[in-house]
Design an enzyme around this catalytic site. Structure first.
Site, PDB file in Angstrom:
ATOM      1  N   GLU A   1     -19.345  -4.525   6.456  1.00  0.00           N
ATOM      2  CA  GLU A   1     -18.648  -3.883   7.573  1.00  0.00           C
ATOM      3  C   GLU A   1     -19.361  -4.286   8.854  1.00  0.00           C
ATOM      4  O   GLU A   1     -20.585  -4.433   8.865  1.00  0.00           O
ATOM      5  CB  GLU A   1     -18.676  -2.363   7.420  1.00  0.00           C
TER       6      GLU A   1
ATOM      7  N   CYS B   1     -20.822   1.347   0.072  1.00  0.00           N
ATOM      8  CA  CYS B   1     -21.090   0.376  -1.002  1.00  0.00           C
ATOM      9  C   CYS B   1     -22.420   0.601  -1.712  1.00  0.00           C
ATOM     10  O   CYS B   1     -22.442   0.852  -2.915  1.00  0.00           O
ATOM     11  CB  CYS B   1     -21.023  -1.038  -0.440  1.00  0.00           C
TER      12      CYS B   1
ATOM     13  N   ASP C   1       0.864  -1.192   0.000  1.00  0.00           N
ATOM     14  CA  ASP C   1       0.000   0.000   0.000  1.00  0.00           C
ATOM     15  C   ASP C   1       0.898   1.240   0.000  1.00  0.00           C
ATOM     16  O   ASP C   1       1.947   1.240   0.637  1.00  0.00           O
ATOM     17  CB  ASP C   1      -0.866  -0.024   1.284  1.00  0.00           C
TER      18      ASP C   1
ATOM     19  N   PHE D   1     -32.653  -8.077   5.448  1.00  0.00           N
ATOM     20  CA  PHE D   1     -32.671  -6.784   4.755  1.00  0.00           C
ATOM     21  C   PHE D   1     -34.093  -6.257   4.530  1.00  0.00           C
ATOM     22  O   PHE D   1     -34.397  -5.646   3.513  1.00  0.00           O
ATOM     23  CB  PHE D   1     -31.846  -6.839   3.454  1.00  0.00           C
ATOM     24  N   LEU D   2     -34.940  -6.524   5.512  1.00  0.00           N
ATOM     25  CA  LEU D   2     -36.294  -5.976   5.491  1.00  0.00           C
ATOM     26  C   LEU D   2     -36.516  -5.089   6.718  1.00  0.00           C
ATOM     27  O   LEU D   2     -37.644  -4.897   7.139  1.00  0.00           O
ATOM     28  CB  LEU D   2     -37.328  -7.110   5.471  1.00  0.00           C
TER      29      LEU D   2
END
Ligand code: UGA
Length: 429
Positions: A147, A257, A17, A246-247
């Protein structure tokens, strides 16, 4: 993340990096960001001596596998900036000039479908002066980790997607993962570079759409007597074809993202002559959703001028300090524009918040101090720490016990009965 997990498993990993400070931190077994469990993993890798870091890209020549995991930030028009991917590919090409080893180059970054063929392979070939197949091959291998649960998602992925035009190399990467995940190998899908890249975008866009969809249902439910989106989500999620994940309705999705990937997919569609109207609706629904926090506060208090508002939660989701595209930011900005006095608290993101808001807001050291003497409290992130706060505590601490549950973390029945003025996303008021 990838580097630490591979190193902990015993692979010799070189992290390359250009950010010297970041490398220094990792060398001292310090994490440059907050991620649960990763500190211990880094420590273990340091003890084993399997992870080294350098800014010297020529070190890449020592590797059998080279993972490109650089950022692909958004440009103004939604396109992604492939500069870092191209730089990494060029550096890989240069590093291999004097090497007699065959290297497998793996694109982990989220990239548009044409990136492998149009950017990565040509950049390596140009620098190296040899074609793919001679001393390197490229695979597309998107990652699907979240994350806050990045270690779990790396170790127990739902699937592994490998895109390549070089069958033997795709198989080699599959074997690598076979060994890494043994004895629980997740399903592996071998496909083209283009499909692999699109699977990543499609997955994120679908998840974002699922959330915008339930938020849309919540906005309808709110207008119906006894309507409650959390019950609706439960009922809908019990259908196995839909599933419960995810509701969770709330103030909308953020992070590094979903916003970037939905925009990139919309832009890709436009470039290909297709207007992805469904994704436009996904993005537009989300763009408006955070405003509900301010609308609710005004409904409860009238003018917000000189009112003390407590904001619980700053990170874009729990278990991270990341505030990129966090809904807390526009919410706080709008409250300030209305003349409110804002006090905030987050278990992890206080440092990042100070860099954004400086002395324009007040910073509490815990949730209790945050809500003390407030006229209204808005929950913007669903941290576990906030879930345990009972209605009685809000009544005792606040000047006016008005709670806006922007993440549906509280039991509506309990709060509505308690004497707290309770307003929540997707709940009839
Ligand atoms: C997302 C994907 O979930 C990962 O699979 C993917 O690998 C990652 O993007 C990536 O592309 O690197 P992440 O952004 O870390 O992961 O976090 P999520 O857990 O997906 O949450 C994103 C946003 O959606 C957060 O703001 C969260 O609060 C919100 N959300 C999530 C909801 O509002 N409701 C839900 O039910 C779930």
């Amino acid at each position: 993340m990838t580097a630490v997990c591979f190193a902990r498993k015993g692979h010799t990993v070189i992290g390359i990096d250009p950010h010297v400070r970041r490398l220094e931190q990792i060398r001292n077994a310090q994490l440059p960001f907050f991620e649960p469990g990763l500190g211990d993993y880094l420590q273990e890798a340091a003890t084993k001596g399997t992870l080294s870091t350098t800014e010297d890209t020529s070190e890449n020549a020592r590797a059998d596998l080279a993972f490109i995991s650089v950022g692909t930030p958004s440009k103004r028009d939604g396109r992604i900036d492939l500069r870092y991917v191209k730089e990494a590919a060029s550096a890989i090409g240069r590093s291999l000039i004097r090497s007699d080893r065959h290297q497998l180059v793996i694109i982990r970054s989220t990239v548009t479908p044409d990136t492998a063929r149009r950017v990565v392979i040509p950049a390596i070939e140009r620098e190296l002066g040899k074609e793919q197949g001679v001393s390197f091959d490229v695979c597309s291998n998107p990652e699907f980790l979240r994350e806050g649960s990045a270690i779990h998602d790396t170790e127990f992925p739902d699937r592994i997607v490998i895109g390549s035009e070089r069958q033997l190399s795709a198989k080699k990467l599959e074997e690598f993962y076979h060994e890494f995940h043994a004895p629980n190998l997740p399903p592996v899908l071998l496909t083209t570079h283009e499909n692999a890249a699109l699977i990543k975008y499609a997955s994120n866009a679908f998840l974002a759409t699922k959330i915008s969809f339930i938020n849309c249902m919540g906005n309808i439910a709110e207008r119906i007597p006894t309507g409650d989106v959390s019950i609706i989500a439960k009922g809908v999620g019990l259908d196995r074809r839909i599933g419960p994940d995810f509701l969770r309705a709330g103030l909308g999705w953020g992070g590094s993202c979903f916003p970037k990937d939905v925009d990139a997919l919309l832009e890709l569609g436009r470039r290909l002559g297709y207007r992805a109207e469904m994704l436009e609706a996904t993005a537009n629904t989300n763009r408006k959703q955070w405003r509900k926090a301010v609308k609710f506060a005004k409904r409860a208090l009238g003018s917000l001028h000189r009112k003390r508002i407590a904001v619980l939660g700053l990170a874009f989701k729990p278990e991270t300090d990341d505030m990129r595209a966090a809904v807390s930011i526009p919410v706080i900005e709008a409250l300030l524009a209305e003349g409110a006095i804002v006090t905030v608290y987050d278990p992890a993101a206080m440092k990042n918040a100070r860099a954004i808001f400086r002395n324009r807001i007040q910073y509490a050291t815990d949730p209790m101090e945050c809500v003390a003497s407030a006229d209204c409290c808005i929950v913007t992130t669903d941290w576990e720490d906030f879930k345990n706060i009972r209605p009685g505590t809000f009544i005792e601490k606040m000047r006016r016990p008005i709670v806006i549950d922007g993440r549906r973390i509280y039991d509506a029945t309990e709060f509505l009965r308690s004497g707290v003025m309770f307003l929540a996303i997707g709940l009839a008021s």
